[in-house]
Enzyme design. Sequence first.
Site, PDB file in Angstrom:
ATOM      1  N   ASN A   7     -22.763 -46.379   2.124  1.00  0.00           N
ATOM      2  CA  ASN A   7     -22.652 -47.646   2.843  1.00  0.00           C
ATOM      3  C   ASN A   7     -24.078 -48.132   3.128  1.00  0.00           C
ATOM      4  O   ASN A   7     -24.751 -47.614   4.016  1.00  0.00           O
ATOM      5  CB  ASN A   7     -21.883 -47.425   4.150  1.00  0.00           C
ATOM      6  CG  ASN A   7     -21.636 -48.713   4.902  1.00  0.00           C
ATOM      7  OD1 ASN A   7     -22.155 -49.766   4.529  1.00  0.00           O
ATOM      8  ND2 ASN A   7     -20.860 -48.643   5.959  1.00  0.00           N
ATOM      9  N   ARG A  88     -19.681 -49.059  -0.639  1.00  0.00           N
ATOM     10  CA  ARG A  88     -18.959 -50.046   0.141  1.00  0.00           C
ATOM     11  C   ARG A  88     -19.590 -51.412  -0.128  1.00  0.00           C
ATOM     12  O   ARG A  88     -20.807 -51.571  -0.027  1.00  0.00           O
ATOM     13  CB  ARG A  88     -19.095 -49.732   1.626  1.00  0.00           C
ATOM     14  CG  ARG A  88     -18.461 -50.790   2.467  1.00  0.00           C
ATOM     15  CD  ARG A  88     -18.858 -50.634   3.908  1.00  0.00           C
ATOM     16  NE  ARG A  88     -18.142 -51.619   4.708  1.00  0.00           N
ATOM     17  CZ  ARG A  88     -18.554 -52.033   5.883  1.00  0.00           C
ATOM     18  NH1 ARG A  88     -19.664 -51.560   6.404  1.00  0.00           N
ATOM     19  NH2 ARG A  88     -17.872 -52.923   6.556  1.00  0.00           N
ATOM     20  N   HIS A 177     -12.705 -54.797   7.021  1.00  0.00           N
ATOM     21  CA  HIS A 177     -12.251 -53.450   7.437  1.00  0.00           C
ATOM     22  C   HIS A 177     -11.093 -52.975   6.563  1.00  0.00           C
ATOM     23  O   HIS A 177     -10.274 -52.157   6.995  1.00  0.00           O
ATOM     24  CB  HIS A 177     -11.771 -53.427   8.908  1.00  0.00           C
ATOM     25  CG  HIS A 177     -12.835 -53.648   9.931  1.00  0.00           C
ATOM     26  ND1 HIS A 177     -12.641 -54.410  11.061  1.00  0.00           N
ATOM     27  CD2 HIS A 177     -14.109 -53.201   9.990  1.00  0.00           C
ATOM     28  CE1 HIS A 177     -13.749 -54.422  11.784  1.00  0.00           C
ATOM     29  NE2 HIS A 177     -14.656 -53.698  11.147  1.00  0.00           N
ATOM     30  N   ARG A 236     -19.392 -60.349  19.168  1.00  0.00           N
ATOM     31  CA  ARG A 236     -18.850 -61.554  18.507  1.00  0.00           C
ATOM     32  C   ARG A 236     -17.753 -62.187  19.356  1.00  0.00           C
ATOM     33  O   ARG A 236     -16.962 -61.484  19.984  1.00  0.00           O
ATOM     34  CB  ARG A 236     -18.262 -61.191  17.135  1.00  0.00           C
ATOM     35  CG  ARG A 236     -19.309 -60.729  16.155  1.00  0.00           C
ATOM     36  CD  ARG A 236     -18.689 -60.398  14.798  1.00  0.00           C
ATOM     37  NE  ARG A 236     -19.484 -59.374  14.148  1.00  0.00           N
ATOM     38  CZ  ARG A 236     -19.000 -58.402  13.398  1.00  0.00           C
ATOM     39  NH1 ARG A 236     -17.702 -58.327  13.159  1.00  0.00           N
ATOM     40  NH2 ARG A 236     -19.798 -57.508  12.857  1.00  0.00           N
ATOM     41  N   GLU A 378     -13.343 -44.276   6.419  1.00  0.00           N
ATOM     42  CA  GLU A 378     -13.621 -45.204   5.319  1.00  0.00           C
ATOM     43  C   GLU A 378     -14.318 -44.479   4.168  1.00  0.00           C
ATOM     44  O   GLU A 378     -14.130 -44.825   3.007  1.00  0.00           O
ATOM     45  CB  GLU A 378     -14.476 -46.367   5.845  1.00  0.00           C
ATOM     46  CG  GLU A 378     -13.670 -47.270   6.768  1.00  0.00           C
ATOM     47  CD  GLU A 378     -14.523 -48.190   7.624  1.00  0.00           C
ATOM     48  OE1 GLU A 378     -15.177 -47.686   8.565  1.00  0.00           O
ATOM     49  OE2 GLU A 378     -14.533 -49.392   7.364  1.00  0.00           O
TER      50      GLU A 378
END
Length: 390
Positions: A7, A88, A177, A236, A378
């Site tokens: 990643n 990723r 996600h 956010r 992940e």
Amino acid sequence: MKILSINAGSSSLKFQLFNMPEEKVLCSGLVERIGELKAVFNIKVNGEKKSQVQSILDHREAVSLVLEGLIKYNIIESLDEINGVGHRVVQGGERFKESVVITEEVIEDIVALNDLAPLHNPANVTGIRAFMKVLPNVVQVAVFDTTFHSTMKEDAYMYATPYEWYEKYGIRKYGFHGTSHQFVSQRASEILGRNDLKIIVCHLGNGASIAAVDSLKSVDTSMGLTPLEGIPMGTRSGNIDPAILGVIAEKEGKNLQTLLDDLNKRSGYLGVSGISNDSRDIVDNMLLGHKRATLAYKIQIKRIADYIGSYYVYMKGLDAIVFTAGIGENAPIVRTDVIEAVSVLGVKLDEEKNELRGENIISTEDSKVKVLVIPTDEEVMIAREVFRLK
Ligand code: AMP
């Protein structure tokens, strides 16, 4: 077979090495502050963390350091043992509806999507190129955050904006996600022994999104064209009335980029509480009676409940709610309050089980909807995709 899961961020590179198909983690680590003289290389071997500070000027140096580290710490004897690398990639647009083996053409197509993910895709490509240079004969696979959501129907992914925006610029909801939502919903299906379940996954971390998954396919999700849409997060805002931008631009003379930074970096828990983007600080301060921390917390719980209600209606039923990621896995109070907020659905928590750590079913026997906590993974999802495509 050994597979690396990668990643890459703009100044970081996270890695995990798996033995497949056993899915055994051989080691994991993180290179931080790439581009600086005092970059940090962290590697975890047999549960022990080792750190070294040194100059790492670019991703290629970082990749070389990781590979040297694998040999130095006797995790592998030679680089020939690495049979595949999975990367990723945040935005796959409409072009990538599944993971792909990377070719020069694939890289060009990922670069063409940079406009849709300017903060993420360029860094992902930098990581891919660095590995291709250092391991030119090893299969490299791109695994996209968006592909799991490519099963959404038009009514779920289209915005009610001028249609030409979609035709000309690909303006639509993509969702993110995806590897996490997929991993967690597959695992929930295994645990509950059925593939036809209607599941709502609450991925609650510093970034947070909700997904509606029917029979292992994503039918809707809260993030949109970018990861800004949806529920409020650490920094956010999640959904707002877009007209707010016009009002603040005029009042404060801010340009669009600064306003978007406000929404991405100075909103959510941080913006409302004025204290922190970290849920532990928010909860601790709420328990001490801090008004704005309490408000930040309550807004998020309400918005999560709004999505659960909406997805329950959209899927015409609900078998399970699953909590995952940093907050979802580790904050029982958040799970209690979310479930309380949707109690009209007949869902009930077993408060003792809710306090347990790790993977668990935490609803009562008579709850109409099962509630589960499933730690997300992940990295293993990426390694599985490499193994499948090799
Ligand atoms: P993630 O983005 O998935 O790494 O999640 C980060 C979020 O998880 C942060 O807001 C953390 O405060 C939260 N988190 C991590 N560990 C805990 C914990 N033990 N209790 C409560 N929240 C936690």
